[in-house]
Scaffold this active site. Structure first.
Site, short mmCIF file in Angstrom:
data_model
loop_
_atom_site.label_atom_id
_atom_site.label_comp_id
_atom_site.label_asym_id
_atom_site.label_seq_id
_atom_site.Cartn_x
_atom_site.Cartn_y
_atom_site.Cartn_z
N ASP A 1 39.64 55.37 41.04
CA ASP A 1 40.81 54.62 41.46
C ASP A 1 42.11 55.34 41.19
O ASP A 1 42.27 56.02 40.18
CB ASP A 1 40.84 53.26 40.75
CG ASP A 1 39.85 52.30 41.38
OD1 ASP A 1 39.97 52.05 42.59
OD2 ASP A 1 38.95 51.81 40.67
N GLU B 1 36.29 41.81 48.43
CA GLU B 1 35.77 42.55 47.28
C GLU B 1 36.50 42.07 46.04
O GLU B 1 37.74 42.07 46.00
CB GLU B 1 36.04 44.05 47.43
CG GLU B 1 35.30 44.71 48.58
CD GLU B 1 35.65 46.19 48.72
OE1 GLU B 1 35.25 46.79 49.72
OE2 GLU B 1 36.35 46.73 47.83
#
Lengths: 401, 253
Positions: B57, B46
């Site tokens: 995040d 990724e």
């Protein structure tokens, strides 16, 4: 007017549509983890707003605790000081308990949180007014309260930090990005993603993922409904123009929503021009932003060419935000909302003009709406004075040195 | 079959659970990092597209994004860098919606294809909003990988899985990315449920940092994603340390 108009009147008609879209704006752009929580919230909200007991409880608190209806004051000396030909009325949301319109929303949401059995409430705050309003209702209803606030805002709005702590809330400083409202909201969303099963997220702006923009509007639209009744009482007719400052947009959509369906009324939103609209240091998302996705919905966003969110700037923490609610974005595109702006300097000037002409120290946010009045057309103008200025005295003293 | 799905099948054919590694684009020498992860045996990589406001995040990835943006990384620069890499493992972009929308999802899809990427993961693009981006990616032969969370009801998870191409990303914990000491007790059961309704592979991520945690998930999912641990190790100790972690994760799987 002795009594406030009925709360949450009328059915929720489109927009938004079932997916929370106001034209091209709104929707839900959040991590999957939050989607079931938003569904739960939407269901609980629809049930609550249709429940006479919820409306009665909210009405009673707005009346006896918050102080609704707030007065509508004819400000002749202000009009004269600004050289305006017409009449100006100030909607005194600064007189609401906690000193700003924010309590209209937090009372409604905290009652909802309680109904939903969520005992932990989180909020983001910029100027600290929404944080104080959330801390206040959590104290009132016995809920745990955690408020996220950027370190820059903690610095410039320190009286509100003290207030929140005295009210029993925990204030968590956010030291990321621009250290203002945007970053506080990021951190509140991260908290919600983590603690979603037990936590109610009380958003202060008419922004965020569906159903927040419509829910906050419904809880704030009482401002415009009162303006309409009060000005008809005083003048026998609706105003020619209604004016409000625009940060995320909760006081603006609250003041303006009642008049969207009145073609004779011009709607004005006043954004923060900061150091100037061409300076790159401002909070004028509607004037200078592009459609984008921030904090869960599609709306006008200040951003770089590459799609990074830009840092906003305003002397008033409540307008220092690079986004704006989806409904105002939609009204702008339809040409229904006229977008104006005022610089830091103009807002400071207006703050002093209002203080000396009418004896009212208003919030620097609201001072932007006052500053734009010379650009507003109409013989009868209503301005939403969204908050009082105590929290800004430090900033004002510093700026006037 | 898509290159992403194939990478999972190839690992299974070797009796392994696929290893998916995340790297933040523009945080240090990304070309060297991607080559090292590829050479050390990751099955899928990724590529994080830095964003100023990454709400899904945790602190490690946020800090990496901040460094990448401070280094003036742009999406176009990143993609032109990856186009020359010729990695063994397929690359999938992981980035937030605003930069995609800013570029336009059709242009975004074309740029990904031209750079040799196989698809995209957009954590703030849930099922109800996803179709335009999914269609634009599909028009370029690319996959939109959707996410399923611990809070997702069964019936909704099945609907999400039906739209999936490449693989489905199961988020192991409620929360943001970053290492966790322990994973939820019902994780295996949730993975089994999701795999039963998904026609594409299921990868599990968020919170997994150590080879022991990966080993515990061997065979329970089609792939295991390790992100923040790679990002932190790269920043603190460099590319060789990352290669060591990737090798030990792969052998644990």
């Amino acid at each position: 007017m002795k009594e406030m108009p009925p709360i949450l009147s009328g059915s929720t008609v489109a927009p938004p549509d079932a997916r929370g879209r106001f034209g091209a704006y709104g929707g839900r752009f959040v991590p999957e983890t939050l989607i079931p929580a938003l569904d739960e919230l939407e269901g609980a909200w629809n049930e609550a707003r249709g429940d006479p007991r919820y409306r009665e409880e909210l009405t009673e608190l707005l009346r006896t605790y918050a102080g609704r209806p707030t007065p509508l004051f004819r400000a002749d000396r202000l009009a004269k000081a600004l050289g305006l030909a017409g009449r100006v009325y100030l909607k005194r949301e600064d007189l609401l308990h906690t000193g700003a319109h924010k309590l209209n929303n937090t009372l409604g949401q905290a009652l909802l949180a309680k109904r939903m059995g969520k005992r932990r409430v989180i909020a983001e705050t910029g100027a600290g007014q929404h944080g104080v309003a959330t801390a206040t209702v959590c104290a009132l209803l016995g809920l745990e309260c955690i408020v996220y606030m950027g370190t820059e805002d903690v610095r410039r709005q320190s009286p509100n930090v003290v207030r929140m702590k005295l009210l029993g809330a925990e204030v968590r400083s956010v030291d990321a990005g621009s250290r203002t409202l945007k970053d506080a909201m990021n951190e509140a969303i991260r908290d919600w993603v983590t603690n979603v099963r037990t936590t109610y997220y009380c958003i202060g702006s008419a922004a965020g993922p569906h159903p927040y923009p419509v829910m906050v509007r419904e809880l704030q639209k009482i401002i415009g409904e009162e303006i309409a009744e009060q000005i008809v009482d005083a003048e026998g007719r609706l105003p020619d123009a209604v004016v409000a400052c625009v940060g995320g947009g909760s006081n603006a959509i609250g003041a303006l929503h009642r008049f969207v369906r009145e073609p004779s009324v011009t709607l004005y939103g006043v954004e923060a021009a900061g150091h100037g609209l061409e300076s790159g240091k401002h909070g004028a998302s509607l004037a200078k932003g592009r459609p984008g996705v921030l904090h869960g919905s599609r709306s006008y966003v200040l951003q770089t060419e590459d799609g990074q969110i830009a840092e906003a700037h305003s002397i008033s923490a409540g307008l220092d935000y690079p986004g704006v609610g989806p409904e105002l974005s939609h009204l702008r595109d339809q040409g229904r909302l006229t977008v104006l702006s005022a610089t830091d300097t103009e807002a400071l000037q207006a703050f002093q003009t209002l203080a000396r002409s009418e004896g009212i120290l208003c919030a620097l946010e609201s001072a932007h709406a006052i500053a734009a009045l010379p650009q507003v057309r109409g013989a009868l103008i209503a301005v939403n004075l969204s908050g009082r200025g105590d929290k800004d005295l430090g900033t004002v003293i510093e700026a006037l040195k | 079959m898509s290159r992403l799905s194939e990478a999972f099948s190839a690992a299974r054919a070797q009796g392994r659970t696929a290893l998916v590694c995340y790297a933040m684009g523009g945080d240090g020498d990304t070309a060297a990092l991607l080559r090292a992860i590829d050479a050390a045996g990751a099955d899928v990589i990724e590529l994080g597209l830095p964003f100023s406001d990454p709400i899904a995040d945790g602190p490690v990835v946020q800090a990496a994004a901040t460094r990448a943006i401070a280094a003036r990384t742009t999406l176009r620069d990143l993609l032109s860098m990856t186009s020359g890499l010729r990695l063994r493992a397929p690359l999938v972009a992981m980035g937030y919606m605003n930069p995609v929308e800013s570029m336009g999802s059709r242009a975004f899809a074309r740029a990904l294809r031209e750079a040799g990427l196989c698809g995209a993961i957009v954590p703030d693009l849930p099922l109800e909003e996803a179709q335009p981006v999914r269609d634009d990616l599909a028009a370029e032969g690319l996959d939109l990988v959707p996410l399923v969370a611990p809070t997702t009801p069964k019936e909704r998870a099945a609907r999400i899985a039906r739209t999936a191409r490449g693989f489905v990303y199961y988020v192991s914990v409620t929360g943001v990315t970053g290492a966790r000491a322990a994973l939820p007790e019902d994780l295996e059961a949730r993975l089994a449920e999701l795999r039963a309704v998904s026609s594409v592979p299921v990868a599990v991520g968020f919170g997994i940092s150590r080879p022991e945690q990966a080993a515990a998930l061997k065979g329970k999912a089609d792939g295991v994603v390790v992100g923040s641990a790679v990002v932190a190790l790269h920043h603190e100790r460099g590319v060789d340390a990352v290669a060591g972690l990737v090798r030990s994760l792969r052998s644990a799987l």
